[in-house]
Write an enzyme that holds these catalytic residues in place. Sequence first.
Site, PDB file in Angstrom:
ATOM      1  CE  LYS A  47      56.250  -2.720  66.636  1.00  0.00           C
ATOM      2  NZ  LYS A  47      57.463  -2.494  67.403  1.00  0.00           N
TER       3      LYS A  47
ATOM      4  NE  ARG B  34      62.547   3.119  69.277  1.00  0.00           N
ATOM      5  CZ  ARG B  34      62.106   1.991  68.725  1.00  0.00           C
ATOM      6  NH1 ARG B  34      61.952   1.894  67.423  1.00  0.00           N
ATOM      7  NH2 ARG B  34      61.817   0.949  69.470  1.00  0.00           N
TER       8      ARG B  34
ATOM      9  CE1 TYR C 251      50.605   9.315  33.785  1.00  0.00           C
ATOM     10  CE2 TYR C 251      50.749   7.604  35.474  1.00  0.00           C
ATOM     11  CZ  TYR C 251      50.033   8.599  34.827  1.00  0.00           C
ATOM     12  OH  TYR C 251      48.764   8.895  35.217  1.00  0.00           O
TER      13      TYR C 251
ATOM     14  CG  MET D 185      47.489   6.801  42.883  1.00  0.00           C
ATOM     15  SD  MET D 185      46.370   8.196  42.874  1.00  0.00           S
ATOM     16  CE  MET D 185      47.523   9.549  42.655  1.00  0.00           C
TER      17      MET D 185
HETATM   18  C1  LIG Z   1      58.280  -3.610  67.450  1.00  0.00           C
HETATM   19  C2  LIG Z   1      58.909  -3.932  68.723  1.00  0.00           C
HETATM   20  C3  LIG Z   1      59.239  -5.246  69.063  1.00  0.00           C
HETATM   21  C4  LIG Z   1      59.107  -6.409  68.117  1.00  0.00           C
HETATM   22  O1  LIG Z   1      60.252  -6.502  67.310  1.00  0.00           O
HETATM   23  P1  LIG Z   1      60.348  -7.646  66.179  1.00  0.00           P
HETATM   24  O2  LIG Z   1      61.698  -7.488  65.617  1.00  0.00           O
HETATM   25  O3  LIG Z   1      59.281  -7.358  65.203  1.00  0.00           O
HETATM   26  O4  LIG Z   1      60.149  -8.919  66.893  1.00  0.00           O
HETATM   27  C5  LIG Z   1      59.713  -5.482  70.330  1.00  0.00           C
HETATM   28  N1  LIG Z   1      59.877  -4.470  71.218  1.00  0.00           N
HETATM   29  C6  LIG Z   1      59.599  -3.198  70.905  1.00  0.00           C
HETATM   30  C7  LIG Z   1      59.826  -2.146  71.923  1.00  0.00           C
HETATM   31  C8  LIG Z   1      59.117  -2.869  69.656  1.00  0.00           C
HETATM   32  O5  LIG Z   1      58.831  -1.600  69.360  1.00  0.00           O
END
Ligand SMILES: *Cc1c(COP(=O)(O)O)cnc(C)c1O
Length: 826
Positions: free
Chosen positions: A495, A593, A720, A769
Amino acid sequence: MTYTIEKVTTLIGARRYGSADANVGFLLTDSRSLCFPEETLFFALKSTRNDGHNYIPELYRRGVRNFVVTDVPAGYAVDYPDANFLKVVNTLEALQRLAERHRDEFNIPIIGITGSNGKTMVKEWLYQLLSPQLYVTRSPRSYNSQIGVPLSVWLMDDNTQVGIFEAGISQPGEMLALRDIIQPTIAVLTNLGDAHQENFSSMEEKCREKLILFHDAQTVVYNEDDAIINKVAGEFNYQGERLCWSLKDSKAPMYVKKIEKKEASSTIHYIYKGGKENRYTIPFIDDASITNSIICAAVALHVGVSAEQLAERMEQLEPIAMRLEVKEGRHGCTLINDSYNSDINSLDIALDFMNRRPDHKGRRRTLILSDIFQSGEEPAELYHEVSDLARKRGVVKFIGIGKVISEYADEIQIAEKFFFESVGAFIHSEVFKSLRDEVILLKGARSFGFDQITELLVQKVHETVLEVNLGAVVKNLNYYRSFMKTETKLVCMIKADAYGAGSVEVAKTLQDHRVDYLAVAVADEGAMLRGNGITSNIMIMNPEMSAFKTMFDYDLEPEVYSFRLLDALVKAAEKEGITGYPVHIKLDTGMHRLGFDPEKDMDELIDRLKHQNAIIPRSVFSHFVGSDDNSFDDFSAHQFQLFDEGSKKLQAAFDHKILRHIDNSAGIEHFPERQLDMCRLGLGLYGINSRNNQIINNVSTLKTTILQLRNVPAGDTVGYSRKGKIDHDSVIAAIPIGYADGLNRHLGNRHCYCLVNGKKAEYVGNICMDVAMIDVTGIDCKEGDSVEIFGDHLPVTVLSDALDTIPYEVLTGISNRVKRVYYQDD
Ligand SMILES: *Cc1c(COP(=O)(O)O)cnc(C)c1O
């Protein structure tokens, strides 16, 4: 050189099932690298995670007929009528035995090289020093393992006049097998460092293990100035010649009297075996290169290179590039740039790499190749072999560059082929201008100047790049796999564009290493991966209600965390006439969550799942809130208990197996007993251990270059709002990276630093920037020099600590305009 199958059967002491005639020319241990099926002998190796026997049906379909196995498939005579199965007790040992017998055929100098660092450099430089007068067979890249060494030794053939092989070990007991296969006549120990020290009780023990390579060699080469090496080597009863080198002992056979370093070269004055003083110059100044050159000099002189030849060839030494880079090119092309030495074995590896990476839209594969310098072999034969390899690996367009390759154009049997005498002629041609939508492998001997081609073909990049080491991703994958039971499945989290590293190339690598699932956040990311040839299972962690159709179209499996989502998904699937669509049920055990409540929702969830057949639960999972911190261990235990109960209830309601998973990266290490059916690996894959903030194998390096240098007098300010007050005369460098690239503004005003030529340079004033200013006072640097923001030499955790955040945020914050460049090292 080929062997009949009868001969192989005898050599490895196998029992043969099947009676078809066959000749063996190629050994295969990885089914993905198959090239010449008819002459291939496949060794079904077993590792903790994999079993080569599983690939026999596929390989048979692809034309392989000869297999070394521990278990002969039942009904082999019917299912595999024209195959031979050679049954042995241990397939790896059989592979090693065959290589050993092959080695026995050669009565030539064989150089075996071990040591903690420098093996590959010494091997490649020896090749450069010896190949003008001898036909050398050597390990491709760094094939130096229990499997790599036999495969390397097997490459020796009738032409070979000298063999050079690396022997790498990581634990006690391994050198003996490698020694038996290589049987070096000249054994070299480059040095002794910290690598793999965790597996040895002391430096001396490791040294003793490495010196097993020396037994039975006629000549051994080592550094007598190193106290440990000298002690251990001295203890062992050795009858042959000790060709030691030393900077101190004038009686040493290779006595180095003086080393002179200049701006870009070093001259080494030496006395070899008490003769007259000589010298050579190399175009390098670093200590490792100098030491390695001394080893090479000793060995080269020993095998008959004269002092004059040595001096001449040393000046021409080329650096050893180990990188295979993948870059996006112009006009829809992808470039695979292999700057590694040009010879047929490394060409084969690069072609294999290209062939194994899936490609979207099935783009054509093009090879641009220079003359190959491989003395000894007839060019006609050599280019015929090149043609065969390229064709088998799916190359449909061939561009040869150089006088020799052009002369042997007829040997290249690829329909679309073009030849040019030089890179210059090529880049001014129509052929160059018409490169479109192709995957291009560039492989050129250094002297041809292939970098010009790369420069023109690669899209002009902003000077700031994120370099991503795909080899390190694999090492991290294996690191976490080493904590897991072999049957436990793995989801790799890619992701957020693979935590900033770029999901497409990372996914291709992970797919090649057969991970069970990839996971992305939204459907579009999944669809994009499918469009790039990813066929692995893909999980969608945050499915949007508007994207169900995309998921169905691309076989993307959504996470389901609420009744609202569940109902909408079922409805959408029913509308499409879909049944049995796999989904992943998320339980909320404390993160609060997303997810179903395992204490309250299970009955209703089961009831709703039971009363429809559009979707089926493929897995059920939850997520720890703090597996990286021991202080949350009690809470983690509580979470696990809730999950255990809820998920078991779900499983009990269904006949099919539902995979249960809860461990993330930190959990895999910290809670091995909670690995269940599957684990989800995220940050660890990208090389960061969130439990201790340490780097495992660094994956991403963010680099930029110095745009401009200026002297700023005391009293002036930088940037700046006049924030960067200069209190003594300073040198300030401007670098083209700013907060729009993901360089957090809070790093400015000396809150953190980057590295310029290995030295710390603080950010001065406010980060802008697109540009930042750094203090390089007292650092030897010039405009155009490289700057490391984080990476191989500056852990990203230094930045995340300075920002009081986590490395995840820094990595995923690198913006899209920063070009990703991928490479493999090994
Ligand atoms: C991102 C995520 C992981 C991975 O977690 P890490 O700490 O990066 O290993 C595992 N499970 C879910 C549901 C996640 O969203």
